[in-house]
Motif scaffolding. Structure first.
Motif, PDB file in Angstrom:
ATOM      1  N   ILE B  73       0.826  -0.975  -0.125  1.00 32.14           N
ATOM      2  CA  ILE B  73      -0.143   0.058   0.049  1.00 32.14           C
ATOM      3  C   ILE B  73       1.083   1.283   0.133  1.00 32.14           C
ATOM      4  O   ILE B  73       0.553   2.395  -0.537  1.00 32.14           O
ATOM      5  CB  ILE B  73      -0.915   0.019   1.158  1.00 32.14           C
ATOM      6  CG1 ILE B  73      -2.227   0.704   0.982  1.00 32.14           C
ATOM      7  CG2 ILE B  73      -0.378   0.331   2.417  1.00 32.14           C
ATOM      8  CD1 ILE B  73      -3.221   0.838   1.832  1.00 32.14           C
ATOM      9  N   ARG B  74       2.088   1.210   0.577  1.00 31.38           N
ATOM     10  CA  ARG B  74       2.833   2.288   0.492  1.00 31.38           C
ATOM     11  C   ARG B  74       3.770   2.394  -0.636  1.00 31.38           C
ATOM     12  O   ARG B  74       4.727   3.256  -0.559  1.00 31.38           O
ATOM     13  CB  ARG B  74       3.907   2.031   1.916  1.00 31.38           C
ATOM     14  CG  ARG B  74       3.677   3.133   2.907  1.00 31.38           C
ATOM     15  CD  ARG B  74       4.523   2.922   4.137  1.00 31.38           C
ATOM     16  NE  ARG B  74       3.568   3.099   5.270  1.00 31.38           N
ATOM     17  CZ  ARG B  74       2.952   4.267   5.764  1.00 31.38           C
ATOM     18  NH1 ARG B  74       3.139   5.331   5.372  1.00 31.38           N
ATOM     19  NH2 ARG B  74       2.243   4.210   6.912  1.00 31.38           N
ATOM     20  N   ARG B  75       3.705   1.650  -1.519  1.00 27.96           N
ATOM     21  CA  ARG B  75       4.618   1.752  -2.777  1.00 27.96           C
ATOM     22  C   ARG B  75       4.524   2.932  -3.346  1.00 27.96           C
ATOM     23  O   ARG B  75       5.366   3.707  -4.092  1.00 27.96           O
ATOM     24  CB  ARG B  75       4.344   0.635  -3.727  1.00 27.96           C
ATOM     25  CG  ARG B  75       4.706  -0.826  -3.151  1.00 27.96           C
ATOM     26  CD  ARG B  75       5.049  -1.599  -4.098  1.00 27.96           C
ATOM     27  NE  ARG B  75       4.312  -1.522  -5.284  1.00 27.96           N
ATOM     28  CZ  ARG B  75       4.411  -1.985  -6.471  1.00 27.96           C
ATOM     29  NH1 ARG B  75       5.570  -2.888  -6.495  1.00 27.96           N
ATOM     30  NH2 ARG B  75       3.900  -1.888  -7.653  1.00 27.96           N
ATOM     31  N   GLY B  76       3.329   3.673  -3.519  1.00 29.96           N
ATOM     32  CA  GLY B  76       3.075   5.079  -4.032  1.00 29.96           C
ATOM     33  C   GLY B  76       2.138   6.119  -3.238  1.00 29.96           C
ATOM     34  O   GLY B  76       2.042   7.181  -3.723  1.00 29.96           O
ATOM     35  N   ASN B  77       1.768   5.447  -2.011  1.00 35.05           N
ATOM     36  CA  ASN B  77       0.816   6.408  -1.292  1.00 35.05           C
ATOM     37  C   ASN B  77       1.541   6.184   0.025  1.00 35.05           C
ATOM     38  O   ASN B  77       1.521   5.476   0.723  1.00 35.05           O
ATOM     39  CB  ASN B  77      -0.672   5.604  -1.282  1.00 35.05           C
ATOM     40  CG  ASN B  77      -1.357   6.321  -0.163  1.00 35.05           C
ATOM     41  OD1 ASN B  77      -1.012   7.238   0.292  1.00 35.05           O
ATOM     42  ND2 ASN B  77      -2.642   5.596   0.018  1.00 35.05           N
ATOM     43  N   LEU B 113      -3.443  -1.378   7.764  1.00 27.92           N
ATOM     44  CA  LEU B 113      -2.311  -1.583   7.254  1.00 27.92           C
ATOM     45  C   LEU B 113      -1.452  -0.331   7.321  1.00 27.92           C
ATOM     46  O   LEU B 113      -0.005  -0.554   7.403  1.00 27.92           O
ATOM     47  CB  LEU B 113      -2.486  -2.047   5.782  1.00 27.92           C
ATOM     48  CG  LEU B 113      -2.961  -3.339   5.725  1.00 27.92           C
ATOM     49  CD1 LEU B 113      -3.489  -3.433   4.173  1.00 27.92           C
ATOM     50  CD2 LEU B 113      -2.428  -4.247   6.192  1.00 27.92           C
ATOM     51  N   GLY B 114      -1.710   0.797   7.268  1.00 27.37           N
ATOM     52  CA  GLY B 114      -0.976   2.100   7.643  1.00 27.37           C
ATOM     53  C   GLY B 114      -0.295   2.262   8.678  1.00 27.37           C
ATOM     54  O   GLY B 114       0.603   2.887   8.743  1.00 27.37           O
ATOM     55  N   GLU B 121      11.485  -1.151   7.685  1.00 25.61           N
ATOM     56  CA  GLU B 121      11.193  -2.486   6.663  1.00 25.61           C
ATOM     57  C   GLU B 121       9.949  -1.928   5.706  1.00 25.61           C
ATOM     58  O   GLU B 121       9.547  -2.746   4.866  1.00 25.61           O
ATOM     59  CB  GLU B 121      10.686  -3.564   7.747  1.00 25.61           C
ATOM     60  CG  GLU B 121       9.691  -3.309   8.447  1.00 25.61           C
ATOM     61  CD  GLU B 121       9.250  -4.282   9.703  1.00 25.61           C
ATOM     62  OE1 GLU B 121      10.052  -5.214   9.696  1.00 25.61           O
ATOM     63  OE2 GLU B 121       8.575  -4.156  10.300  1.00 25.61           O
ATOM     64  N   LEU B 122       9.570  -0.696   5.861  1.00 24.52           N
ATOM     65  CA  LEU B 122       8.220  -0.539   5.036  1.00 24.52           C
ATOM     66  C   LEU B 122       8.496   0.198   3.490  1.00 24.52           C
ATOM     67  O   LEU B 122       7.753  -0.097   2.888  1.00 24.52           O
ATOM     68  CB  LEU B 122       7.465   0.610   5.885  1.00 24.52           C
ATOM     69  CG  LEU B 122       6.521   0.192   6.918  1.00 24.52           C
ATOM     70  CD1 LEU B 122       5.814   1.342   7.601  1.00 24.52           C
ATOM     71  CD2 LEU B 122       5.546  -0.583   6.059  1.00 24.52           C
ATOM     72  N   LEU B 123       9.586   0.951   3.453  1.00 21.58           N
ATOM     73  CA  LEU B 123       9.504   1.764   2.456  1.00 21.58           C
ATOM     74  C   LEU B 123      10.267   0.850   1.246  1.00 21.58           C
ATOM     75  O   LEU B 123      11.188   0.217   1.342  1.00 21.58           O
ATOM     76  CB  LEU B 123      10.597   3.014   2.759  1.00 21.58           C
ATOM     77  CG  LEU B 123      10.009   3.935   3.739  1.00 21.58           C
ATOM     78  CD1 LEU B 123      10.951   5.018   4.211  1.00 21.58           C
ATOM     79  CD2 LEU B 123       8.727   4.492   3.119  1.00 21.58           C
TER      80      LEU B 123
END
Ligand SMILES: Cc1cc2nc3c(=O)[nH]c(=O)nc-3n(C[C@H](O)[C@H](O)[C@H](O)COP(=O)(O)OP(=O)(O)OC[C@H]3O[C@@H](n4cnc5c(N)ncnc54)[C@H](O)[C@@H]3O)c2cc1C
Ligand SMILES: Cc1ncc(C[n+]2csc(CCOP(=O)(O)OP(=O)(O)O)c2C)c(N)n1
Ligand SMILES: [Mg+2]
Lengths: 326, 567
Positions: B73-77, B113-114, B121-123
């Motif tokens: 979900i964090r790939r572009g947002n 998920l956010g 480990e998230l980015l």
């Protein structure tokens, strides 16, 4: 956690992995009979012998020297599926191979019509076979001639649209039930878990077992190939083909309560019914209703009626193979 | 194929006995159509302005792979934890699960998920440095989303904002009871971790000019939002106890507790009006919301209105202010007129018309205006000014070379999700610009930026699903703090899902257009021509698939397509 985070199971169906059928068989695209055999052998396993009389499957199984099944197949004369299977059974027993399953696999023509007397004889003797009639509701292999399994109103080459079939479908299941054999059931390729459970149950019972499997036939029903499972499902959900089983000719179990989707849904997907008028469809609706009343009455009767007194032909070995899904 | 060519009678078996597998027969040559695995755009994602790949992150969650889902979900947002809390979630209106037990609580899933995962480990991985520099003006969600995506693509990004801290309206507008500041701060810190530099207290047009920025940077993005106030247009509104809602909120949310009259009218029906009223309630002022249309036309997020009503906030509908009643220098009321709904206007909502002779006074001692903000463009060079918005084309490019725009000031959509989406899209165009590539005719759709093979020209609605395989399952309840408790301070109202609840909810997702390996295609193939791969997915045995299409029809989620065979 009540939810197991790792136990994600996206499957709608849980069927055995085992594959006893090869690709490259000669069934038409979208053939329900091919799908039915694939499911049947998943259930019965590879210690099975299959007896096939004249019918589409005699062609599907492959031209010499090819074979579509990984188990032995005996091709026999049109009218002899049940007795040939009984013979194979006797031969296997003589060799001590009691755990090999014998499956007779015949079309509706070979079952309802020409093979009728030999089938009646074999089950009356309670021969230890599983007989599956895959019912495409006509003699398809020879070009779609009417059989006694053809439903009311259907077009076939021998019941053209000017004079579609005027008689109702013969109720083969009830005829088998009245032979008081240990196990009789209906099944559908759209409900493979139910079909597989029934075959495994049949496998656990010694004596005559009869399963009536409804299948689609795009070529004969004039339906789209991709709809073969959908139409089979609608046959069940409209109530036209109930899923039920009968033990010892007495105890009825209705396995699936249909949604009773309007039968017009089912009919309109098949060109063989295209000529039907509203009043014909109404007739079919009324019949479905009546047949369900009758089926429920029988199921009710079976609940209260004690088991038939001796002599009974049933030799039931309950629980030997409980239906499993893997 | 095996040759059958008996030469003598001895070659012919007494009984013909077949012992070669039919697999030698290539029945695949019969077909004129063939199935292909092809994921399609689910209705939810189709409607998501931010461009979330919803079915994919729910699939990963369903498998219990929470970290992978959070990373996806964090790939572009960069703002899922924020969006999950404040988004009006139009996705849920489209959810195909709707009629089968209620839409998936997508916003709660995004929020869950956010909140997952540790920074390291998230980015996503950053692309190699390009040496190009971008200035982003405005640290609201549009600027943040653009900065994040540009940084990930290897550019050096500075975000200038006139406020002391980044966030835009996420910090100065949306109250803590809906968006705790730890949540926002964490997401901004993650963006900083990608190399984005936030420059506070710097107003373009005052502390630095746009031309200067154009000189110092290779590209500039203008994402300054709507920060100009609009007058109420009634006599008496210059009284000191008539407040601008956004300005007042900013002070309250920053922790100030100004002396305010005990009962105040809040004029408006949008999110600002709701947030002003609810914030006033929390600092001991009694608000009464005055709105000129009816509840149905309120632009505020419906759940916000529900929550405000649950908190006992008084609202008068079909009422428009006419005059501030001032007696002896003090406000004693707001004179209003009753309205009725007439013909629909351009927005499709019915236009309110005054009812003659219905004047009356709502007794209050102060007034807050919350009738919407507008752009403040006077500090920008003339070519950028286009009425209420920054002039731009379909690529978010302004008439000035190298200057782009995004967010409210570009589109006026007025939601965080739209701001994030336009920020992402503008970033993709700026990236192409910086790399010297030909600019696209139009900024790419957000879904194009997913980095997953998905067919975008068809949207999966209920009609495309095979409903025989989808059973009804109820939507879980969403827990809130008791209204009597929550009005005492700015604690977050809505409680997060537990991991267990989130996984259960993800498993309720129909995975529209998204293969989840349910195996229906494989089980129903009459030709045994579909095989499970050792990795994800299936192989179709072209040599034996006859192209019947049963697999396509029995796929519960429209993840297969029947296409013509090209010969
Ligand atoms: C009270 C309130 C509640 C809201 N609630 C919701 C909600 O629940 N859900 C939702 O989706 N949306 C909500 N919104 C709308 C949402 O906040 C905005 O649509 C969104 O923040 C727009 O993002 P943006 O990046 O375009 O601009 P903004 O968030 O407005 O950020 C722009 C930034 O640029 C700065 N800036 C302006 N001019 C200059 C300049 N010349 N130089 C430097 N910096 C400058 C501003 O100070 C600001 O920090 C709400 C808005 C308000 C006011
Ligand atoms: C005694 C005899 N009569 C006729 C035939 C020709 N024949 C072969 S298959 C077939 C039709 C079989 O119909 P059915 O049993 O319904 O099976 P299907 O072809 O529909 O699968 C016929 C009439 C034959 N092989 N033997
Ligand atoms: Mg037949």
């Amino acid at each position: 956690m009540a939810v197991d985070p790792k136990a994600y199971d996206p499957r709608n169906l849980h069927l055995p992995e085992l594959e006893v059928m090869h690709s490259g068989h000669l069934a038409c695209p979208g053939c329900g009979a091919a799908l039915g055999m694939r499911q049947a052998l998943k259930a019965l396993g590879d210690n099975t012998m299959v007896v096939i009389p004249a019918c589409c499957w005699a062609v599907i199984v492959g031209p010499y020297p090819y074979e579509a099944l990984k188990v032995p197949v005996l091709q026999v004369a049109f009218e002899t599926a049940a007795i040939s299977a009984a013979g194979v059974r006797a031969a296997l027993d003589a060799q001590g191979k009691h755990d090999t399953t014998v499956l007779a696999w015949a079309g509706d023509g070979g079952t309802f019509d020409i093979g009728f007397q030999s089938l009646s004889g074999a089950v009356e003797r309670n021969d230890d076979i599983i007989y599956v009639c895959y019912d495409n509701e006509a003699y398809m292999n020879t070009g779609i001639q009417r059989s006694s399994a053809t439903p009311y109103g259907a077009w076939t080459t021998t019941t053209p649209v000017e004079a579609p079939k005027a008689e109702p479908k013969k109720n083969m299941v009830e005829i088998m039930v009245e032979h008081r054999i240990p196990y009789t059931a209906t099944a559908s390729i759209a409900y493979p878990e139910d079909f597989i459970r029934k075959l495994r149950k049949a496998q656990s019972i010694r004596g005559a077992k009869f399963i009536h499997l409804w299948i689609s036939c795009p070529a004969g029903h004039k339906s789209e190939e991709r709809y073969s499972v959908k139409i089979a499902r609608l046959a069940v959900e409209t109530g036209i083909f109930p899923l039920y089983e009968v033990e010892n000719g007495v105890h009825y179990t209705i396995n699936h309560e249909p949604a009773f989707t309007d039968v017009a849904e089912y009919l309109r997907l098949q060109g063989r019914f295209r000529h039907l008028k509203d009043e014909d469809i109404e007739t079919i609706r009324r019949n479905i209703e009546w047949e369900w009343k009758r089926l429920r009455a029988k199921a009710e009767m079976g609940r209260t009626l004690p088991a038939p007194p001796p002599p009974v032909r049933a030799v039931v070995e309950e629980g030997e193979h409980e239906p499993s899904t893997e | 194929m095996v040759e059958i060519n008996p030469r003598t009678l001895d070659d012919v078996p007494a009984t013909s006995y077949s012992d070669h597998a039919t697999t030698a027969i290539k029945t695949g040559t019969w077909k004129y159509v063939q199935p292909v695995y092809e994921d399609k755009l689910p209705a939810c994602s189709h409607r998501c302005p931010a461009g979330n790949d919803i079915s994919r992150f729910l699939y990963l969650t369903a498998k219990g792979d929470l970290l992978e889902a959070a990373r996806w979900i964090r790939r572009g947002n960069p703002l899922p934890a924020t969006l999950g809390r404040v988004c009006p979630h139009p996705c849920e209106d489209e959810c195909n699960r709707g009629p089968l037990g209620g839409a998936i609580a997508i916003h709660m899933m995004e929020r869950f998920l956010g909140d997952q995962g540790a920074a390291e480990e998230l980015l996503p991985e950053r692309a190699p440095a390009t040496g190009k520099r971008v200035a982003v003006v405005g640290a609201g969600p549009a600027g943040i989303a653009a900065a994040y995506n540009l940084a990930l693509r290897g550019h050096e990004v500075e975000v200038l904002d006139d406020k002391p801290e980044p966030g835009g309206f996420l910090r100065t507008g949306i109250p803590q009871y809906r968006l705790p500041r730890e949540v926002l701060d964490r997401e901004i810190a993650l963006v900083e971790r990608c190399g984005v530099r936030f420059v506070p207290d710097t107003r373009v047009g005052r502390d630095v000019s746009l031309d200067e920025l154009r000189e110092r940077f290779d590209a500039v993005l203008v994402a300054i939002g709507f920060h100009g106030s609009r007058p109420l247009g009634v006599p008496g509104e210059d009284h000191e106890h008539v407040y601008n809602g956004v300005r007042l909120l900013e002070r309250i949310l920053a922790g100030e507790r100004p002396e305010l009259p005990p009962r105040m009218a809040v004029v408006g029906g949008g999110n600002t009006a709701m947030d002003v009223a609810r914030s006033l309630r929390r600092i001991g002022v009694e608000p009464v919301v005055v709105y000129r249309r009816s509840r149905m036309e309120m632009p505020a997020i419906p759940t916000e209105v529900d929550e405000a009503l649950a908190e006992g906030i008084e609202m008068v509908f079909l009422t428009a202010p006419k005059r501030v009643v001032i007696e002896g220098g003090r406000i004693t009321g707001l004179e209003c007129v009753k309205m009725r709904l007439g013909e629909p206007d351009e927005s499709g909502r019915r236009r309110p018309v005054p009812v003659e002779g219905s004047e009356h006074v709502v007794p209050v001692s102060g007034i807050v205006t919350a009738i919407g903000e507008t752009a403040e463009l006077d500090m920008l060079p003339e070519p950028l000014r286009d009425g209420w918005r920054v002039a731009h084309d379909a690529r978010f490019a302004t008439p000035l070379e190298g200057v782009f725009t995004a967010g409210d000031v570009a589109t006026g959509e007025g939601t965080v999700t739209a701001a994030v989406g336009t920020g992402r899209r503008a970033a993709a165009v700026i990236d192409a610009f910086l790399r010297g590539e030909a600019l696209p005719e139009e900024a790419p759709r957000v879904q194009v930026l997913w980095g997953r093979q998905v067919r975008l020209d068809t949207v999966v609605h209920v009609e495309q699903l095979n409903l025989a395989y989808h059973k009804e399952a109820p939507r879980p309840g969403i827990e809130e703090l008791d209204p009597a408790v929550r009005v005492r301070d700015f604690s977050e109202v809505v409680r997060s899902f537990t991991a267990e609840r989130a996984i259960e909810e993800a498993r309720r997702c129909l995975e529209c257009g998204t293969c989840n390996e349910c195996l229906n295609c494989l089980w129903f193939c009459p030709d045994v021509a579909i095989h499970k791969r050792s990795g994800f997915g299936f192989d179709i045995d072209e040599e034996h698939c006859k192209g019947c299409g049963i697999c396509v029809e029995e796929c519960p989620r429209d993840a297969l397509t029947l296409v013509e065979v090209e010969r």
